[in-house]
Design an enzyme around this catalytic site. Structure first.
Site, PDB file in Angstrom:
ATOM      1  N   TYR A  41       0.773  -1.271  -0.191  1.00 16.52           N
ATOM      2  CA  TYR A  41      -0.057  -0.054  -0.127  1.00 16.52           C
ATOM      3  C   TYR A  41       0.889   1.269  -0.014  1.00 16.52           C
ATOM      4  O   TYR A  41       1.727   1.452   0.866  1.00 16.52           O
ATOM      5  CB  TYR A  41      -0.887   0.041   1.234  1.00 16.52           C
ATOM      6  CG  TYR A  41      -1.952   1.056   0.934  1.00 16.52           C
ATOM      7  CD1 TYR A  41      -2.928   0.794   0.246  1.00 16.52           C
ATOM      8  CD2 TYR A  41      -1.900   2.233   1.693  1.00 16.52           C
ATOM      9  CE1 TYR A  41      -4.069   1.583  -0.126  1.00 16.52           C
ATOM     10  CE2 TYR A  41      -2.987   3.110   1.442  1.00 16.52           C
ATOM     11  CZ  TYR A  41      -3.973   2.781   0.562  1.00 16.52           C
ATOM     12  OH  TYR A  41      -5.040   3.744   0.232  1.00 16.52           O
ATOM     13  N   TYR A  85      -5.468   6.168  -7.737  1.00 17.73           N
ATOM     14  CA  TYR A  85      -5.608   5.778  -6.275  1.00 17.73           C
ATOM     15  C   TYR A  85      -7.070   5.157  -6.095  1.00 17.73           C
ATOM     16  O   TYR A  85      -8.062   6.050  -6.034  1.00 17.73           O
ATOM     17  CB  TYR A  85      -5.793   7.413  -5.785  1.00 17.73           C
ATOM     18  CG  TYR A  85      -5.823   7.379  -4.223  1.00 17.73           C
ATOM     19  CD1 TYR A  85      -5.154   6.278  -3.288  1.00 17.73           C
ATOM     20  CD2 TYR A  85      -6.641   8.032  -3.526  1.00 17.73           C
ATOM     21  CE1 TYR A  85      -5.472   6.412  -1.887  1.00 17.73           C
ATOM     22  CE2 TYR A  85      -7.082   8.090  -2.063  1.00 17.73           C
ATOM     23  CZ  TYR A  85      -6.191   7.022  -1.458  1.00 17.73           C
ATOM     24  OH  TYR A  85      -6.492   7.244   0.085  1.00 17.73           O
TER      25      TYR A  85
END
Lengths: 137, 383
Positions: B284, B334
Site C-alpha cells: 500500500y 488511487y
C-alpha cells in the site's frame, strides 16, 4: 480582526483543559486508578478503563518527537503562515500532542529537540498551547 | 498447499477495473456497477450466482454506509450475506477476509467485493483535518499527507532514511505504470524529477503523494472447487488478516504503524509461508514512506532498513522484489488499494505482459487506512 482558523469546540468533557490554558496552565487527565496521563481527552482511561481522574497540571516540558512543515495550503486561514510547522510533541509525563513550535526557524527544528509550553491567547475564550525550544537550538 | 489453519479453500475468481483517472459525469454507483459487470465477465459467472455482496463506499458516495443497499438494488441482487465497511486503504483486504470467512462458514458461496469513487471530479475529501472532538486543524494539521510526513520525518531521524530513498519508491511505481496501459501517470520519472517536485508537507514532496482518482474496482471470491469450474484461472487466498491501532497519538508507536506487522505476520502464518516465498508484492502506497515501512513490517528487511532496501531499483521489475507492478496508488490510480488486489491476481495468472514477473507463484498484497489506524495483508497463490 476575527480569528479565522479552526477553534476547539468547548464542551463539558474538555472544558477543564481549555479553561486551565486561559490561566496559563497545561492540565491533562490523569487516571486515579493507574496513574496514566491520557490525551486525547477521553471519558475513561484507555489503559485500565477507570473513569475516575483528576486534571493534573503538567510540567509543560517535552521534546519534539516528529515534525512536518506545511507548504501546501489546506485551509485558507493558514495561507499567510506557509511554510509553517506542526510538531508531534511528547510531554515529559508521557502523552503526545500536536502543536506548533514557535521562536525557531523551521530549518532549525529537529526531532528530540527539548521544548517547553507557551500560552498563545488567540481569542477571549481560547488559549492555544504551543511550544518553544527550551534552550537556543 | 492447503490444510493450514486459518487458510480456507477459497479463491479469487474474477477481477474488474473500470477506466481510471478523471471521469467527468461518472458516479460512484455507476462505477461500482461497471466494475461488478467486468468482474462477472472475467469470472464467467452469471449475476444470480453471486449470493454475497460486500462494498466500500467511495469518499463521494452519498449513501455512505448504506452503500450495500443501494448497490444491491442497482445490481438486482438478493444476497444472503452483505455489508459495507469503511477502513480506507485496508478495506479491500478486510472485505476479502470477510468473504473467505463467509464462504468457509457456509454463509455464502460466491461473494462480490465492490468499490467505486469519484474523488477526482466529485470533490476530494482527503484535505480534511483528523481528530475526534477537537480537530487537529487547530494547529494547522490537515490532510492525510501530514500523518505520513510525521512517519517519514521520524524514520529519517531514527534510521537515516533519505528523500532520495523515498524517490526510489516513486520511480519504481512510475516505471511500472509506464508498462501498464490502464495507468493514469505513465510519463517516465527520475529521482531528480522527484527531488525537483514541490514540497507539500515536508519531508514529503508532490511525487511522494498518491493520485486522487475516479474509478471502480471489483473482485469475486468463491470456493476453490467452484473456481476451478469457471472460466478464469483461480488465484488462491492462502492467508488474509487484519490488525488495527484505533488509538492515534495515544499510542507511542502510532507513527510506526505497528499493527501492519501484526497483520502481515498473521497472513503469513495462515498461509504457511514467509516473506522468502513472495515473488511479487503490492504494498500500500498512499505515500512513498508507506512502502518503506511495509517492507520492514512484512519481513523483507529489518526495522529501519526499508530505505536501503529500495535503493538501486531493487523494488523494480527485475529487482530483488518487484513492488506495485501496475504502478500503485502513486502512478496507476488511487483506488485505495483495490487495484493492488487486481494486480496481485493478474500477476499470479500471468496476464501482465511487459510488466509480468516471470513464474510468479506467490504474491503479497497489503493495505492500510484511516489515520494510520487500520491494516490488512493477504498472501495469494497461483492454483
Amino acid at each position: 480582526m476575527t480569528y479565522a482558523k479552526p477553534l476547539p469546540t468547548i464542551d463539558d468533557d474538555n472544558r477543564p483543559f481549555w479553561e486551565a490554558l486561559t490561566h496559563g496552565e497545561l492540565r491533562l487527565q490523569r487516571c486515579l486508578a493507574c496513574g496514566h496521563h491520557r490525551y486525547p481527552i477521553a471519558p475513561a482511561c484507555p489503559r485500565c478503563l477507570a473513569a475516575e481522574h483528576e486534571w493534573t497540571r503538567l510540567s509543560g516540558r517535552g521534546r519534539v518527537f516528529s515534525y512536518v512543515v506545511f507548504h501546501h495550503v489546506y485551509h485558507e486561514a493558514f495561507r499567510p503562515d506557509v511554510p509553517y510547522n506542526v510538531a508531534l510533541v511528547q510531554l515529559d509525563e508521557g502523552p503526545f500532542m500536536f502543536s506548533n513550535v514557535v521562536g525557531v526557524p523551521n530549518e532549525a527544528l529537529r526531532c528530540d529537540l527539548p521544548v517547553t509550553v507557551v500560552f498563545d491567547r488567540v481569542t477571549e475564550a481560547v488559549t492555544l498551547p504551543r511550544f518553544r525550544p527550551l534552550e537556543d537550538p | 498447499m492447503g490444510g493450514h489453519v486459518g487458510a480456507p479453500h477459497v479463491a479469487i475468481v474474477g477481477v474488474g477495473a473500470t477506466p481510471q483517472g478523471k471521469l467527468p459525469g461518472a458516479t460512484p454507483l455507476g462505477l461500482q456497477v461497471d466494475a461488478f459487470r467486468l468482474a462477472l465477465a472475467d469470472a464467467g459467472l452469471r449475476k444470480d450466482e453471486v449470493d454475497g455482496l460486500l462494498t466500500m463506499p467511495g469518499t463521494t458516495t452519498p449513501e455512505g454506509a448504506r452503500n450495500y443497499l443501494r448497490l444491491g438494488e442497482a445490481l438486482g441482487l438478493a444476497p444472503r450475506f452483505t455489508a459495507s465497511l469503511s477502513m480506507g486503504g485496508a478495506t479491500a483486504l478486510v472485505l476479502m477476509q470477510l468473504a473467505t470467512q463467509a464462504i468457509a462458514a457456509g454463509a455464502a458461496t460466491t461473494v462480490a467485493c465492490v468499490f467505486g469513487d469519484t474523488a477526482r471530479t466529485g470533490g476530494s475529501r482527503f484535505a480534511a483535518a483528523y481528530g475526534w472532538g477537537d480537530s487537529w486543524g487547530i494547529w494547522g494539521m490537515f490532510a492525510a499527507a501530514a500523518n505520513s510526513a510525521m512517519t517519514a520525518r521520524r524514520h529519517m531521524h531514527e534510521y537515516g532514511t533519505t528523500s532520495r530513498q523515498l524517490a526510489e519508491v516513486a520511480v519504481a511505481c512510475r516505471r511500472h505504470a509506464s508498462l501498464n496501459p490502464a495507468a493514469v501517470m505513465r510519463e517516465p520519472m527520475t529521482i531528480e524529477d522527484h527531488q525537483a517536485s514541490r514540497p507539500v508537507v515536508e519531508p514529503l514532496r508532490l511525487y511522494d503523494c498518491c493520485l486522487i482518482s475516479d474509478g471502480g474496482v471489483a473482485f469475486i471470491v468463491t470456493s476453490v472447487e467452484r473456481a476451478r469450474r469457471l472460466r478464469a484461472r483461480p488465484v488462491r487466498v492462502l492467508g488474509v488478516a487484519q490488525a488495527h491501532s484505533p488509538e492515534t497519538i495515544g499510542n507511542p508507536e502510532w507513527w510506526y504503524v505497528p499493527h501492519q506487522q501484526t497483520a502481515a505476520e498473521a497472513a503469513y502464518r495462515a498461509a504457511g509461508v514467509g516473506p522468502e516465498a513472495v515473488d511479487v508484492a503490492q504494498l500500500y502506497d498512499n505515500f512513498t514512506i508507506s512502502v518503506i515501512v511495509w517492507l520492514e513490517h512484512a519481513g523483507f528487511c529489518k526495522r529501519g532498513e526499508g530505505g536501503a532496501f529500495v535503493e538501486g531499483g531493487r523494488i523494480q521489475l527485475g529487482g530483488a522484489l518487484p513492488v506495485n507492478t501496475a504502478g500503485g496508488n502513486l502512478s496507476e490510480s488511487y483506488m485505495q488499494g483495490w487495484l493492488h488486489v487486481v494486480e496481485g491476481v493478474r500477476q499470479l495468472r500471468g496476464e501482465c505482459g511487459p510488466r509480468q514477473v516471470e513464474d510468479a507463484e506467490v504474491g503479497l498484497v497489503t493495505g492500510r487506512g484511516m489515520t494510520l489506524n487500520c491494516a490488512a495483508a493477504a498472501v495469494l497463490a497461483r492454483d
